[in-house]
Design a protein around this motif. Structure first.
Motif, PDB file in Angstrom:
ATOM      1  N   SER A   1       0.637  -5.153  -5.898  1.00  0.00           N
ATOM      2  CA  SER A   1       1.742  -5.834  -6.584  1.00  0.00           C
ATOM      3  C   SER A   1       2.411  -6.852  -5.653  1.00  0.00           C
ATOM      4  O   SER A   1       2.747  -7.970  -6.070  1.00  0.00           O
ATOM      5  CB  SER A   1       2.766  -4.803  -7.073  1.00  0.00           C
ATOM      6  OG  SER A   1       3.300  -4.096  -5.957  1.00  0.00           O
ATOM      7  N   GLU A   2       2.565  -6.499  -4.390  1.00  0.00           N
ATOM      8  CA  GLU A   2       3.163  -7.447  -3.435  1.00  0.00           C
ATOM      9  C   GLU A   2       2.279  -8.676  -3.259  1.00  0.00           C
ATOM     10  O   GLU A   2       2.767  -9.816  -3.228  1.00  0.00           O
ATOM     11  CB  GLU A   2       3.374  -6.762  -2.081  1.00  0.00           C
ATOM     12  CG  GLU A   2       4.492  -5.738  -2.094  1.00  0.00           C
ATOM     13  CD  GLU A   2       4.622  -5.038  -0.745  1.00  0.00           C
ATOM     14  OE1 GLU A   2       3.824  -5.374   0.160  1.00  0.00           O
ATOM     15  OE2 GLU A   2       5.513  -4.169  -0.609  1.00  0.00           O
ATOM     16  N   MET A   3       0.957  -8.483  -3.159  1.00  0.00           N
ATOM     17  CA  MET A   3       0.041  -9.612  -3.007  1.00  0.00           C
ATOM     18  C   MET A   3       0.078 -10.516  -4.235  1.00  0.00           C
ATOM     19  O   MET A   3       0.046 -11.753  -4.119  1.00  0.00           O
ATOM     20  CB  MET A   3      -1.382  -9.105  -2.775  1.00  0.00           C
ATOM     21  CG  MET A   3      -1.585  -8.415  -1.422  1.00  0.00           C
ATOM     22  SD  MET A   3      -1.352  -9.546  -0.057  1.00  0.00           S
ATOM     23  CE  MET A   3      -2.787 -10.572  -0.255  1.00  0.00           C
ATOM     24  N   ASP A   4       0.131  -9.909  -5.424  1.00  0.00           N
ATOM     25  CA  ASP A   4       0.204 -10.718  -6.639  1.00  0.00           C
ATOM     26  C   ASP A   4       1.475 -11.556  -6.663  1.00  0.00           C
ATOM     27  O   ASP A   4       1.461 -12.749  -7.018  1.00  0.00           O
ATOM     28  CB  ASP A   4       0.145  -9.814  -7.881  1.00  0.00           C
ATOM     29  CG  ASP A   4      -1.228  -9.136  -8.017  1.00  0.00           C
ATOM     30  OD1 ASP A   4      -2.211  -9.697  -7.466  1.00  0.00           O
ATOM     31  OD2 ASP A   4      -1.307  -8.062  -8.649  1.00  0.00           O
ATOM     32  N   GLU A   5       2.593 -10.938  -6.283  1.00  0.00           N
ATOM     33  CA  GLU A   5       3.853 -11.689  -6.232  1.00  0.00           C
ATOM     34  C   GLU A   5       3.774 -12.840  -5.232  1.00  0.00           C
ATOM     35  O   GLU A   5       4.222 -13.962  -5.497  1.00  0.00           O
ATOM     36  CB  GLU A   5       4.997 -10.753  -5.865  1.00  0.00           C
ATOM     37  CG  GLU A   5       5.349  -9.778  -6.966  1.00  0.00           C
ATOM     38  CD  GLU A   5       6.449  -8.822  -6.537  1.00  0.00           C
ATOM     39  OE1 GLU A   5       6.900  -8.964  -5.377  1.00  0.00           O
ATOM     40  OE2 GLU A   5       6.845  -7.964  -7.337  1.00  0.00           O
TER      41      GLU A   5
ATOM     42  N   GLU B   1      -0.739   5.248  -4.663  1.00  0.00           N
ATOM     43  CA  GLU B   1       0.579   4.608  -4.770  1.00  0.00           C
ATOM     44  C   GLU B   1       0.729   3.462  -3.768  1.00  0.00           C
ATOM     45  O   GLU B   1       1.253   2.393  -4.081  1.00  0.00           O
ATOM     46  CB  GLU B   1       1.677   5.657  -4.551  1.00  0.00           C
ATOM     47  CG  GLU B   1       1.787   6.654  -5.688  1.00  0.00           C
ATOM     48  CD  GLU B   1       2.822   7.717  -5.386  1.00  0.00           C
ATOM     49  OE1 GLU B   1       3.373   7.672  -4.248  1.00  0.00           O
ATOM     50  OE2 GLU B   1       3.074   8.577  -6.252  1.00  0.00           O
ATOM     51  N   ARG B   2       0.224   3.679  -2.557  1.00  0.00           N
ATOM     52  CA  ARG B   2       0.343   2.644  -1.518  1.00  0.00           C
ATOM     53  C   ARG B   2      -0.493   1.417  -1.869  1.00  0.00           C
ATOM     54  O   ARG B   2      -0.053   0.278  -1.753  1.00  0.00           O
ATOM     55  CB  ARG B   2      -0.125   3.217  -0.170  1.00  0.00           C
ATOM     56  CG  ARG B   2       0.117   2.287   1.008  1.00  0.00           C
ATOM     57  CD  ARG B   2      -0.296   2.965   2.286  1.00  0.00           C
ATOM     58  NE  ARG B   2      -1.728   3.269   2.299  1.00  0.00           N
ATOM     59  CZ  ARG B   2      -2.670   2.348   2.567  1.00  0.00           C
ATOM     60  NH1 ARG B   2      -2.360   1.103   2.812  1.00  0.00           N
ATOM     61  NH2 ARG B   2      -3.952   2.710   2.571  1.00  0.00           N
ATOM     62  N   VAL B   3      -1.735   1.675  -2.384  1.00  0.00           N
ATOM     63  CA  VAL B   3      -2.605   0.548  -2.761  1.00  0.00           C
ATOM     64  C   VAL B   3      -2.001  -0.233  -3.918  1.00  0.00           C
ATOM     65  O   VAL B   3      -2.023  -1.476  -3.941  1.00  0.00           O
ATOM     66  CB  VAL B   3      -4.014   1.070  -3.106  1.00  0.00           C
ATOM     67  CG1 VAL B   3      -4.856  -0.031  -3.748  1.00  0.00           C
ATOM     68  CG2 VAL B   3      -4.699   1.600  -1.855  1.00  0.00           C
TER      69      VAL B   3
ATOM     70  N   THR C   1       3.334 -18.548  -3.958  1.00  0.00           N
ATOM     71  CA  THR C   1       2.649 -19.609  -3.213  1.00  0.00           C
ATOM     72  C   THR C   1       2.184 -20.714  -4.141  1.00  0.00           C
ATOM     73  O   THR C   1       2.346 -21.908  -3.859  1.00  0.00           O
ATOM     74  CB  THR C   1       1.446 -19.024  -2.456  1.00  0.00           C
ATOM     75  OG1 THR C   1       1.889 -17.953  -1.630  1.00  0.00           O
ATOM     76  CG2 THR C   1       0.783 -20.091  -1.592  1.00  0.00           C
ATOM     77  N   LEU C   2       1.596 -20.333  -5.298  1.00  0.00           N
ATOM     78  CA  LEU C   2       1.139 -21.339  -6.242  1.00  0.00           C
ATOM     79  C   LEU C   2       2.301 -22.138  -6.803  1.00  0.00           C
ATOM     80  O   LEU C   2       2.221 -23.370  -6.954  1.00  0.00           O
ATOM     81  CB  LEU C   2       0.348 -20.663  -7.374  1.00  0.00           C
ATOM     82  CG  LEU C   2      -1.008 -20.055  -6.967  1.00  0.00           C
ATOM     83  CD1 LEU C   2      -1.595 -19.258  -8.124  1.00  0.00           C
ATOM     84  CD2 LEU C   2      -1.974 -21.161  -6.562  1.00  0.00           C
TER      85      LEU C   2
END
Length: 676
Positions: free
Chosen positions: A473-477, A466-468, A482-483
């Motif tokens: 999901s946070e990194m993808d957002e 669950e943590r991973v 950023t892009l």
């Protein structure tokens, strides 16, 4: 003394002297060798004193050694405390003087080297006061003192750095650690570059990011400048307010003052200054002159002994007694009118003394006021230099105190709030600890249940998954945001670049025209410069030829002038000599004896006769002395023999008396034994 010599020999046998002495060889050194050894030790401390004493006079050697020992703060021991005796022993190379000096120097060589090095720069050169009246000398002296103070500060910093404990090993360790960190950062940058290379248009994005960073730095610098300008504006407003307050106070003072009061103040000040100039200062000047005259008289007199002091005291006592007698006689002869006058005189003298005392108090108060004003001005300048603002006035200080009071109350309120928050934080920490304990107990219970069911680690694995997934999901957002931001920024920058190009197009056209015009003007300037250089070269050649011709003519004129002056001087000398010769011939030919005596020939003839008579007298006196020399020497020898004879008789008489006394003592001792 033996321990002292032992220490000296040990130190001299070590580096850097290496003398290979022992106690016997060191004790057998002659005075010249001892002085040379002392000079070598002083030369090791200060290289300027490494000289051969055979090449200088003994007085120069003693003066040089005494000056260095004075700089090193050497104090002679009790046996040679007299400076003249110490100097004499230093000149002659006396062992009781040289050995303590060597012992003292060799005990603290490193410390004395440092002191001698500092003395080269810190021994102040005394300049006479009359030379300091010159502005140039005074400026150079102030620069010299400032450089000396700067050297002191630098030396202190150097010593602090030496004793700060920063060794080369620690510096090397720090450098190696920094190099390791540098390598890690380089590797990290390379990894990031590899990651970025996979992204499309990464070079452009990097350039845009660099421009963004530069713009942020510029924004920070502009914000800093804005803050500084705000503070400068605030200080300028404060200065303006103070200036307005001072102007208002001065206007109020001028409005309140009347011509009569101003004239009265001016009259009082003028009366006080006239009293100082006409009465007080002349009396003080006379008293100072009298005291200086007395001191000069005392200095001019020879040194007084105790008997002279007692004689002066007795004379002073006698004069005081006579004064008391005269005062008593005058008091006995007083009349009533004189008593009234004396009362008035006493009152006048009392008033004069009070007046002098008040004048001195007023003058002291003025000096104190001037000193305090200078001190306040100095403090205000210091505050202005440190904080950029001047000293506060009374109203501003009251406002500042009121602000401090309000801030103090606010501080107390905030402190109460902080105390409440800390208490609540303690309660929450305790609650957190209890919840953690309960969570651990539940986890243990869950693990035991999973072990019983045969699925141990299930809950931990589920939490990790669950943590991973949440982190992914946070990194993808974040990547998407950023892009998007970078694409928007690229669009904005492209629009800005297009606007700038459009605005700069007419300027570039004008610039091209100006460049063409500049090239034409440059060509024309080069042509004119070539013409100017050729013309200047011709004029310079003509000018140099004319200057050489003028120089030759000036030298010829100066030579002719010197020849003319020389010939005229020789003519004047010859005329004077001719006049003296004519006067001499006239005086010699003149029949009058007085005129002939004035002639130089007669004067020299008279002097020659006097010297011949004096030589005759001296030869006669020499003859008498030679004739009486033999008898006189014989008589002197007889007197010396007579003196030796009498001395021998005196010694024989003393020996006879001593033998008689010893015999008497022996006889008395024998009688006592017989009685026993």
């Amino acid at each position: 003394m033996g321990d002292q010599m032992q220490l000296i020999v040990e130190k001299l046998n070590q580096e850097p002297f290496r003398r290979n002495y022992n106690l016997i060889s060191f004790d057998s050194l002659e005075s010249v060798q001892l002085l040379q050894l002392l000079s070598d030790v002083l030369g090791e401390i200060d290289p300027k004193h490494a000289v051969d004493i055979r090449e200088e006079l003994p007085e120069q050697t003693a003066k040089r050694m005494l000056s260095l020992l004075g700089i090193l703060k050497y104090k002679p021991p009790g046996s040679v405390s007299d400076l003249s005796a110490f100097r004499q022993g230093l000149v002659t190379g006396s062992k009781p003087v040289i050995h303590p000096v060597l012992h003292w120097l060799l005990q603290r060589t490193n410390e004395l080297k440092k002191r001698a090095y500092l003395a080269r720069f810190l021994v102040k050169l005394e300049v006479p006061a009359e030379f300091l009246q010159d502005d140039t000398v005074a400026d150079i002296n102030t620069q010299y003192e400032e450089l000396m103070e700067a050297f002191k500060n630098l030396h202190k910093e150097h010593e602090q750095l030496k004793t700060s404990g920063l060794s080369t090993a620690e510096i090397r360790r720090d450098i190696s650690a920094m190099e390791e960190e540098k390598d890690q950062l380089v590797k990290r940058v390379e990894r990031l570059k590899k990651r970025v290379e996979t992204v499309q248009n990464h070079q452009r994005m990097l350039e845009i990011a660099r421009q963004l960073r530069l713009e942020k730095e510029r924004e920070e610098s502009l914000a800093h400048q804005k803050q500084e300008q705000k503070s400068q504006l605030f200080h300028a407003e404060q200065r303006l307010q103070r200036a307005q307050l001072q102007l208002k106070e001065m206007q109020d003072a001028v409005a309140d003052s009347k011509p009569e009061s101003l004239m009265k103040k001016l009259e009082e000040e003028m009366n006080f200054n006239s009293y100082l100039v006409t009465e007080k200062m002349p009396r003080e000047l006379e008293s100072k002159k009298a005291s200086v005259y007395l001191l000069q008289k005392v200095v001019a007199e020879p040194a007084m002994t105790q008997s002279d002091l007692t004689a002066l005291e007795s004379e002073i006592n006698g004069v005081n007694a006579q004064m008391n007698q005269l005062v008593e006689k005058r008091m006995m002869k007083y009349e009533p009118t004189d008593s009234k006058f004396s009362m008035y005189r006493q009152q006048a003298s009392l008033l004069a003394r009070k007046k002098e005392a008040k004048a001195e108090e007023l003058q002291a108060a003025r000096e104190e006021l001037a000193r305090l004003e200078r001190q306040a001005q100095h403090r205000s300048t210091q505050a202005h230099e440190l904080e950029g603002s001047e000293a506060l006035t009374e109203d501003e200080f009251k406002q500042y105190v009121n602000k401090l009071r309000s801030k103090n109350t606010l501080y107390k309120k905030k402190r109460l709030e902080i105390a409440e928050i800390t208490a609540e934080c303690g309660i929450l920490q305790r609650t957190e600890e209890l919840l953690k304990q309960r969570h651990e107990a539940i986890q243990q219970q869950l693990q035991s249940t999973e072990e019983k069911k045969g699925i141990s680690g299930y809950s931990y694995t589920q939490e990790e998954l669950e943590r991973v997934s949440a982190v992914k999901s946070e990194m993808d957002e974040m990547k998407g945001q950023t892009l998007d931001n970078m694409s928007e920024m690229v669009k904005k920058l492209n629009a800005v670049v297009a606007e700038k190009k459009a605005s700069l197009a007419p300027v570039i056209k004008e610039l091209r025209q100006l460049r063409q015009k500049c090239q034409e003007l440059t060509q024309e300037c080069d042509e004119k410069k070539i013409q100017y250089d050729s013309c200047a070269a011709g004029l310079e050649s003509n000018c140099s030829a004319l200057e050489q011709e003028v120089k030759g003519l000036l030298e010829q004129c100066a030579q002719e002038e010197s020849n003319y002056h020389y010939v005229s001087c020789m003519r004047r000398i010859l005329e004077v000599q001719l006049q003296r010769a004519k006067a001499e011939v006239k005086a010699y030919v003149c029949p009058e004896p007085q005129e002939r005596r004035r002639a130089i020939r007669e004067q020299y003839t008279r002097i020659i006769l006097e010297q011949e008579n004096l030589g005759k007298k001296l030869r006669e006196k020499q003859k008498v002395v030679r004739e009486s020399h033999g008898p006189n020497m014989k008589q002197m020898k007889m007197w010396q023999d007579f003196e030796q004879l009498m001395e021998c008789k005196r010694e024989c008489f003393q020996k006879q008396q001593n033998q008689a006394a010893i015999g008497q003592v022996i006889q008395e001792g024998g009688k006592d034994r017989l009685v026993l």
